[in-house]
Write an enzyme that holds these catalytic residues in place. Structure first.
Site, PDB file in Angstrom:
ATOM      1  N   HIS A 191     -15.331  24.903  27.470  1.00 41.47           N
ATOM      2  CA  HIS A 191     -14.090  25.206  26.761  1.00 41.47           C
ATOM      3  C   HIS A 191     -12.981  25.405  27.798  1.00 41.47           C
ATOM      4  O   HIS A 191     -13.179  26.119  28.781  1.00 41.47           O
ATOM      5  CB  HIS A 191     -14.271  26.470  25.923  1.00 41.47           C
ATOM      6  CG  HIS A 191     -13.038  26.847  25.172  1.00 41.47           C
ATOM      7  ND1 HIS A 191     -12.608  26.168  24.050  1.00 41.47           N
ATOM      8  CD2 HIS A 191     -12.115  27.805  25.416  1.00 41.47           C
ATOM      9  CE1 HIS A 191     -11.474  26.699  23.631  1.00 41.47           C
ATOM     10  NE2 HIS A 191     -11.153  27.687  24.434  1.00 41.47           N
ATOM     11  N   ASP A 226     -16.618  29.351  20.027  1.00 46.31           N
ATOM     12  CA  ASP A 226     -16.265  29.736  21.403  1.00 46.31           C
ATOM     13  C   ASP A 226     -16.645  31.184  21.738  1.00 46.31           C
ATOM     14  O   ASP A 226     -15.928  31.857  22.484  1.00 46.31           O
ATOM     15  CB  ASP A 226     -14.753  29.522  21.657  1.00 46.31           C
ATOM     16  CG  ASP A 226     -14.332  28.080  21.445  1.00 46.31           C
ATOM     17  OD1 ASP A 226     -15.165  27.181  21.670  1.00 46.31           O
ATOM     18  OD2 ASP A 226     -13.178  27.856  21.048  1.00 46.31           O
ATOM     19  N   SER A 263     -14.594  27.560  30.769  1.00 46.75           N
ATOM     20  CA  SER A 263     -15.823  28.344  30.620  1.00 46.75           C
ATOM     21  C   SER A 263     -16.933  27.472  30.079  1.00 46.75           C
ATOM     22  O   SER A 263     -16.721  26.702  29.135  1.00 46.75           O
ATOM     23  CB  SER A 263     -15.609  29.487  29.614  1.00 46.75           C
ATOM     24  OG  SER A 263     -14.508  30.289  29.978  1.00 46.75           O
ATOM     25  N   ASN A 292     -21.572  24.416  25.863  1.00 45.25           N
ATOM     26  CA  ASN A 292     -20.264  23.786  25.632  1.00 45.25           C
ATOM     27  C   ASN A 292     -19.343  24.134  26.793  1.00 45.25           C
ATOM     28  O   ASN A 292     -19.512  25.160  27.439  1.00 45.25           O
ATOM     29  CB  ASN A 292     -19.662  24.335  24.332  1.00 45.25           C
ATOM     30  CG  ASN A 292     -18.300  23.758  24.025  1.00 45.25           C
ATOM     31  OD1 ASN A 292     -18.079  22.546  24.110  1.00 45.25           O
ATOM     32  ND2 ASN A 292     -17.345  24.624  23.664  1.00 45.25           N
TER      33      ASN A 292
HETATM   34  C1  GAR Z   1     -12.331  19.120  28.280  1.00 40.08           C
HETATM   35  O1  GAR Z   1     -11.172  19.617  28.892  1.00 40.08           O
HETATM   36  C2  GAR Z   1     -13.047  20.219  27.536  1.00 40.08           C
HETATM   37  O2  GAR Z   1     -12.896  21.473  28.119  1.00 40.08           O
HETATM   38  C3  GAR Z   1     -12.386  20.161  26.203  1.00 40.08           C
HETATM   39  O3  GAR Z   1     -12.158  18.813  25.950  1.00 40.08           O
HETATM   40  C4  GAR Z   1     -11.966  18.126  27.176  1.00 40.08           C
HETATM   41  C5  GAR Z   1     -12.839  16.906  27.179  1.00 40.08           C
HETATM   42  O4  GAR Z   1     -12.556  16.086  28.261  1.00 40.08           O
HETATM   43  N1  GAR Z   1     -13.186  20.764  25.188  1.00 40.08           N
HETATM   44  C6  GAR Z   1     -12.715  21.452  24.165  1.00 40.08           C
HETATM   45  O5  GAR Z   1     -11.538  21.617  23.979  1.00 40.08           O
HETATM   46  C7  GAR Z   1     -13.775  21.987  23.229  1.00 40.08           C
HETATM   47  N2  GAR Z   1     -13.190  22.935  22.333  1.00 40.08           N
HETATM   48  P1  GAR Z   1     -13.506  14.883  28.642  1.00 40.08           P
HETATM   49  O6  GAR Z   1     -13.777  14.081  27.364  1.00 40.08           O
HETATM   50  O7  GAR Z   1     -12.716  14.081  29.622  1.00 40.08           O
HETATM   51  O8  GAR Z   1     -14.763  15.458  29.233  1.00 40.08           O
END
Ligand code: GAR
Length: 215
Positions: A109, A145, A136, A107
């Site tokens: 985060h 997480d 991360s 994942n």
């Molecule tokens: C990213 O910033 C990722 O780190 C976050 O969602 C966004 C997705 O962006 N993930 C989380 O918050 C997971 N807990 P994307 O759809 O443009 O790749």
């Protein structure tokens, strides 16, 4: 070649970064399926444009987390993925689902874990006045997480940052770090045995750090 299934809920810019790595042959892997829990996730369109199979399993159609997760397993497993990549997949996963894919699910985060687990990470980092923030990539374990962190992309926090600007900077580093980690996996450099992660055959005790300055 390693086969990958990517799970998304939204825009899919991280998915795009991985697709771009594959398209430019920086990464030798095949995305078998992009699965979304939201029918209107823009990432589905990105996948379709790259002729990648897509599937939607709308979590709202299920009366429990467990039944939704079991349906995902039913859809994912026929592809026999070597790696499940959570790329902005905004659902908490049941222990059964996580254990089913233990050691082959990662994942990203938007924080320098273990700092700022959960939501609103940029806002919380700004409120604390930290000097650095980032993202991360970690193995997924049942506790949210909290799995072994493989790599972190680190960015400076500026005095006049807004949440939006900071988020943009973190997003930029995410698009470098996530495809790199998938690449390490596909090259066999990153492995997982007995609940532990290894990099180049050595126990991964601290994450690989990628600084914005050096990225
Ligand atoms: C990213 O910033 C990722 O780190 C976050 O969602 C966004 C997705 O962006 N993930 C989380 O918050 C997971 N807990 P994307 O759809 O443009 O790749």
């Amino acid at each position: 070649m390693r086969s990958i299934v990517v799970l998304i809920s939204g825009s899919g810019t991280n998915l795009q970064a991985i697709m771009d790595y594959i398209a430019t042959e920086k990464l030798d892997a095949n995305i078998e399926l992009v699965l979304s829990n939201r029918p209107n996730a823009y990432g589905l369109q990105r996948a379709a444009e790259a002729s990648i199979k897509t599937a939607v399993i709308d979590h709202k159609a299920f009366d429990s987390r467990e039944s939704f997760d079991q349906e995902m397993i039913k859809v994912i497993d026929p592809y026999k993925p070597d790696l499940i990549v959570l790329a902005g997949f905004m659902r908490i996963l049941s222990t059964d689902f996580v254990e089913h894919y233990e050691g082959r699910m990662i994942n990203i985060h938007p924080a320098l874990l273990p700092a700022y687990k959960g939501l609103h990470t940029h806002q919380r980092a700004l409120a604390d006045g930290v000097s650095h923030h980032g993202a991360s990539v970690h193995y997924v374990t049942p506790e949210l997480d909290s799995g072994t962190v493989i790599a972190q992309g680190r960015v400076p926090v500026m005095d006049d940052d807004t949440e939006e600007r900071l988020q943009e900077r973190v997003h930029h580093i995410e698009h470098i770090v996530y495809p790199e980690v998938v690449k390490w996996f596909s090259e066999g450099r990153l492995t997982y045995q007995n609940h532990q992660a290894y990099m180049d055959g050595e126990l991964l005790e601290t994450p690989v750090i990628i600084d914005q300055e050096s990225a």
